[in-house]
Design a protein around this motif. Structure first.
Motif, short mmCIF file in Angstrom:
data_model
loop_
_atom_site.label_atom_id
_atom_site.label_comp_id
_atom_site.label_asym_id
_atom_site.label_seq_id
_atom_site.Cartn_x
_atom_site.Cartn_y
_atom_site.Cartn_z
N UNK A 1 0.87 -1.17 -0.01
CA UNK A 1 -0.11 0.03 -0.16
C UNK A 1 0.77 1.18 -0.04
N UNK B 1 -6.72 4.11 4.35
CA UNK B 1 -5.52 4.57 3.94
C UNK B 1 -5.28 4.34 2.43
N UNK B 2 -5.70 2.78 2.02
CA UNK B 2 -5.32 2.47 0.49
C UNK B 2 -6.40 3.25 -0.31
N UNK B 3 -7.80 3.50 0.10
CA UNK B 3 -8.71 4.29 -0.42
C UNK B 3 -7.99 5.60 -1.00
N UNK B 4 -7.66 6.48 0.00
CA UNK B 4 -7.02 7.79 -0.11
C UNK B 4 -5.79 7.74 -1.05
N UNK B 5 -4.84 6.63 -0.88
CA UNK B 5 -3.96 6.80 -1.64
C UNK B 5 -4.03 6.33 -3.28
N UNK B 6 -5.21 5.61 -3.51
CA UNK B 6 -5.66 5.54 -4.59
C UNK B 6 -6.22 6.86 -5.25
N UNK B 7 -7.03 7.65 -4.42
CA UNK B 7 -7.45 8.88 -4.75
C UNK B 7 -6.20 9.84 -5.08
N UNK B 8 -5.03 9.70 -4.38
CA UNK B 8 -4.01 10.53 -4.44
C UNK B 8 -3.45 10.04 -5.90
N UNK B 9 -3.14 8.98 -6.34
CA UNK B 9 -2.65 8.45 -7.41
C UNK B 9 -3.52 8.94 -8.57
#
Lengths: 325, 325, 325, 325, 325
Positions: free
Chosen positions: B172, B252-260
């Motif tokens: 992640x 956290x995964x979800x928010x990192x996907x959004x950042x990506x």
């Protein structure tokens, strides 16, 4: 003997003698004395020797040897076996280091066994020796002194975690979040869970210590355990509040990322429109129809420039006003 | 007889004889003896026979035959019926395999019935036989030994789940997440729920065993059950901490996907702009107006190239500096 | 009489006579007899008649008439009033159908009143009649038999819900999710809540039945209620685990949708870039500058084709390698 | 006197006289009588007068005057002070209107004080007067009648909230969600919290009423309070289930919005590609190279049309098949 | 003496004399008197002096000196030590300021020690002195008066937080949300947690005060503590409701941001399509094929304009109708 940090006999609140492990039985023949031994990662032989001196229970000795226990309080007849987790901030690496302390407390002895990263209890011993009137309450007071010392070490740690949350807030709401912000939120959560697991059993342990009907915890030491209890509850509450704030921070972070995405998309759309219009107009006047009157107008070219610039300017202002650019 | 793994009589902590099921009543005529029988997926006949030998309750026998019970502890008069879930890591398939063990414990017998994937208790029996002073405490101690063995098998499983979480964290936060990461988070959650359901009833069961006023659990065996209780609580706490971390990891995964996604969109926007500018300029000078003075300038073409390259370069640098490319 | 499904007198565990409602008092004059009546959506007259025969409480009769109660257990002196929710899977429509059963249990009677979709208790009656030694325990055992029957009907329902979750998992993680997946997750949640509300009060009810000091529940029937209790707890636990998994599945679904969106955006960006390059190049050589040396090169056109194809190919490979296409 | 809605004396379950506030002491001189007074937003003078007649506690009178209390039950010696929140659906505005009722119940009096939007208890009084055998149980029964009346008014409200959730489900899963759907979910949540806060204290209050050892609540009124208790629990459970469903609905809504966004993006990407291809091809054949053999082919132009249409058709079909358009 | 705000002796509910700290013992020689002392951030000397006058416990004095305690209630023999958190709204900065008050209550004394931002208790003292009949109940009533005063100060704070939530709702659902909305939601959450931590221990404290069997809290003061208890519970409930609404608001915010993003994307897609069509058409008629019959049609150019405008108009209407623009 290696592993023995300190071993002294106390009477009436004063240190009367430093003793060797093997002489303990001798020393304890005198009444109203108790022995306070500090061990650090002792080998099995040493533990067995201590076990025989005080008649400690097999299971407790096994626990003290293996370490990796959760904090607990066990009563074996008239004596107590206590496991506590100690914590220290490793400032250089920004990590919390946990250790373990096992305590055997009986009518005539206090044995502390330290494992892993942990401060020596020399400081506790020194402080106790300066207040003979309190130390004269016996092993129960020593137990309190050590627990108090351990619990108080958690306050700077929780403070450090609160500061970390403050820094994260600044990043999140100051539009400086990045992939690392999310990772740090996660690791802060992990630290909070560790501290929680180390401290929360203390609440119940102090509670039971205050209610035990044990000779080694006389009535007038109870307020002192209530004090430790209060500190443990306070740390617990601070950790819980931090966890709840952190959850909200993670959600706020997610929603701010979406807002940022929204803004990026609006800008993209805005500039795409501004570029698309002159491209379209230029395309039209790049057609090769035989009959295209505008092409022959002397002012056709400047007019088209005016049209293109005007359209772009109009769009730019409109997007600017509606906050898209 | 098929289904019987082991059947022996014990007296004073020592194995005195291997017995056949049918001879049990004979053997038990001598006082201070108890029989320890190990069964593996017995058929109904065998169970009925055992039931008659020790006078076990119908409902308990039905449960032992059907399996698929939840962990529980039931008291029938002076004897106990206990259901436990065992677990083993199937390393090859990376799956946890659960089994079930049913125990009938009375003053003169311990009967263990294993179902599904589970280790034999031969090892427990062997270990008990090496400590006759403990085994002489009777069936209560055997019960402890088996429970301890079962609970200890959960530690490597929880460790494996912790390692899986560590690997997921690496994926992640190391920007290597994929569809599979989410699926693995989900399956880890599923495993944690299964372990939780298998272990959490143990806490209450040990608690009740320590408080029961039963002849088969003498006072000096209670600390041993407290030990099992501690282990069960520890596993519970580890699982709960893992669950909470996992929930945070999923967020956290979800928010990192959004950042990506944000980053991808910014790049898209940036490159779109860089391409759009020369296209637009070229479009303009592709128009067919009769009067377009620039077209006739000798240096018109190189100048336009310079303009296009300059604009692209300017945009590239600007996007680079603001982190969009 | 309409509404009466079955009405029989039992003595010593055996059916001694079928009785009419109006003859009940007569029949009950003989001691050690009890009457078991099965009613289905009775009208008020019938209920009043039954009420008079056994002296039932007004409030209980009102409840039995109105239905739409939550599961509950009420004690009126020496008799009990019990409300249970029954459930059946309607396989055709894939829906759970709930019904309601009200039970009046006294020293000499068991009255069951069924409302809505529910199976007849003829099967329970038949099974009881085959085990006279158990049925001879009296109305308390009949109560157990009916509760057991009702609770056991929930297992296939929970199994069906577990299968539905499995299918949803396949859709979510098999990249076949759609709007319908989300709707189905929601409806599964709704079903789980319904089952939870129907079953969870049973745990407390069985608990109280085991502790009641009532003549109609003799000591040797208690293990049977413990059995129902176990089943109720198991269904509860299964439902809770399903709910937690479902919540995680919904979150996983959301994060996978975001991943999919990410992938779509990257593809969009990739292809946009691949199309934009030749369009830009073509635009440049479509300009009408008088002096554009490349236009006069004999190999200009093929060279430009090579340039365009080369750029597109380069971009395609690069995007392919970085996983954008 | 303004503020007094009704004031009557009862004996043996029958209304014996309408009384003036000032005559109460006179009337109560006869034993076995009680007075039931209904007040609506009384001024302080009136309250003080009532206080003196029955010797009510200062704090309770202050509460009754100020209103804005939470539902509570307080025992002052042999009398009770009860605060309840009433609710009514304002159908026109689609809002729930809350009111407050304060009850003073003693051996010889029931005083109800209504504040804010609330129905008159004239209906309760009328219904009680039709069942003298119940009303003869005294003030305790009147208390039950009023509580029952208030609690029953919550059922239509919860039904209305369930209907609102059904409508929201239709919007969410019927692809008709909009900004307003989210706002309505939020306001439904707010209403549910209000209802919860009004009803949940009732459960504990009824529980205590059933256990109180008070003369004014004779044994045979207790089942009636159990009835109110059941209704309060049912409303609580319905509200809790609605809250949980609503949370899931909000999450489902979010994930469906993401799906919709995904679909929009795929369509955008698809049509962008379809438009980009002919634009690119046309750009290429708009170049001004001297040597471009295709331009001179007699069938060049129709062939290029065929190429462009073919490419667009191919893309259209492909996107259609993969569900992007 | 600095730090002493007020120090007076009371008898029979009336202030009989202002006293100096050093004269307290003298004054208290007369029976039925008690001294009420108000201190503000006293230095250690003053605290020690007070300690000696009333024989207060060392640990309590240490707490009172250090401050930063959590709200708590400790019983030392017949006297009480109470820590409370006070709160005030700093309207200018929109921040809540917390202070701390420590109370020592014994048979003949009430000592209040204020730390940090907090209102003086002069108002409480004044109000108590106007009701001698209540003040004559002694130190227990003074304790109630101060607690009541402190708790009542939380109502305007909770009201202010409710107003802040209302404003946030307006922003969120009025489509005026921004980055700041999210930050304000977060800070509201933080404030709510602070208030919660300050008030929630009060519920338990009042509960214990009502149950204590202490001479200083006579039976007739208990209803007064129940009053404080009610207020504390109400504040708790309001804060909990606010927290739950806030969580929902944050989620609603997130889903509305997604909706907005969706709308932006649809608009982007719509306008991109509208611009793309004429660009494509123009591109086609900008090709340089020798044979392109349309180019020679006299009406070719106007027809192409009609085609382009028609296509754009068609798309515009279609997008408008489906809500994309």
């Amino acid at each position: 003997m290696s592993g023995v940090v300190n071993c002294a006999a106390y009477a009436g609140g004063r240190r009367v003698a430093d003793v060797e492990i093997k002489d303990i039985s001798e020393v304890l023949k005198q009444r109203d004395r108790f022995v306070w031994i500090g061990l650090h990662e002792p080998d099995e032989d040493l533990l067995r020797q201590v076990q025989q001196e005080f008649g400690l229970h097999d299971l407790a000795i096994e626990d003290a040897h293996n370490a990796h226990q959760r904090p607990k309080l066990e009563r074996y007849g008239d004596s107590l076996f206590i496991v506590l987790r100690t914590a220290q901030m490793n400032r250089e690496q920004g990590r919390i280091e946990f250790g373990e302390t096992h305590l055997f407390v009986g009518a005539n002895h206090v044995v502390s066994v330290r494992h892993g990263a942990s401060l020596s209890y020399a400081e506790v011993r020194a402080r106790c020796e300066t207040t003979p009137q309190l130390l004269s309450k016996g092993p129960g007071f020593v137990l309190h002194a050590i627990m108090d010392f351990i619990v108080d070490r958690y306050f700077p740690i929780v403070d450090a975690l609160e500061e970390e949350l403050d820094r994260l807030e600044d990043e999140i709401f100051g539009e400086r979040f990045s992939r690392k912000t999310t990772a740090r939120i996660y690791h802060l959560k992990r630290d909070l869970l560790d501290v929680k697991r180390a401290v929360s059993p203390l609440v119940d342990m102090c509670n039971r210590l205050m209610r035990f009907d044990l000779e080694i915890i006389p009535d007038d030491t109870r307020p002192y355990f209530r004090d430790v209890y209060d500190h443990a509850i306070r740390i617990n509450e601070m950790v819980d509040a931090l966890r709840e704030l952190l959850t909200t921070a993670l959600e706020a972070n997610l929603s701010l990322i979406s807002v940022a995405q929204n803004d990026a998309m609006k800008r993209l759309a805005g500039w795409a429109a501004i570029f698309a219009v002159p491209t379209m107009i230029a395309g039209i006047y790049g057609m090769n129809f035989r009959v295209m009157p505008e092409l022959d107008w002397p002012l056709g070219y400047p007019l088209i420039w005016a049209l293109m610039l005007g359209a772009c300017g109009f769009l730019y202002l409109r997007f600017k006003r509606s906050g898209w650019l």
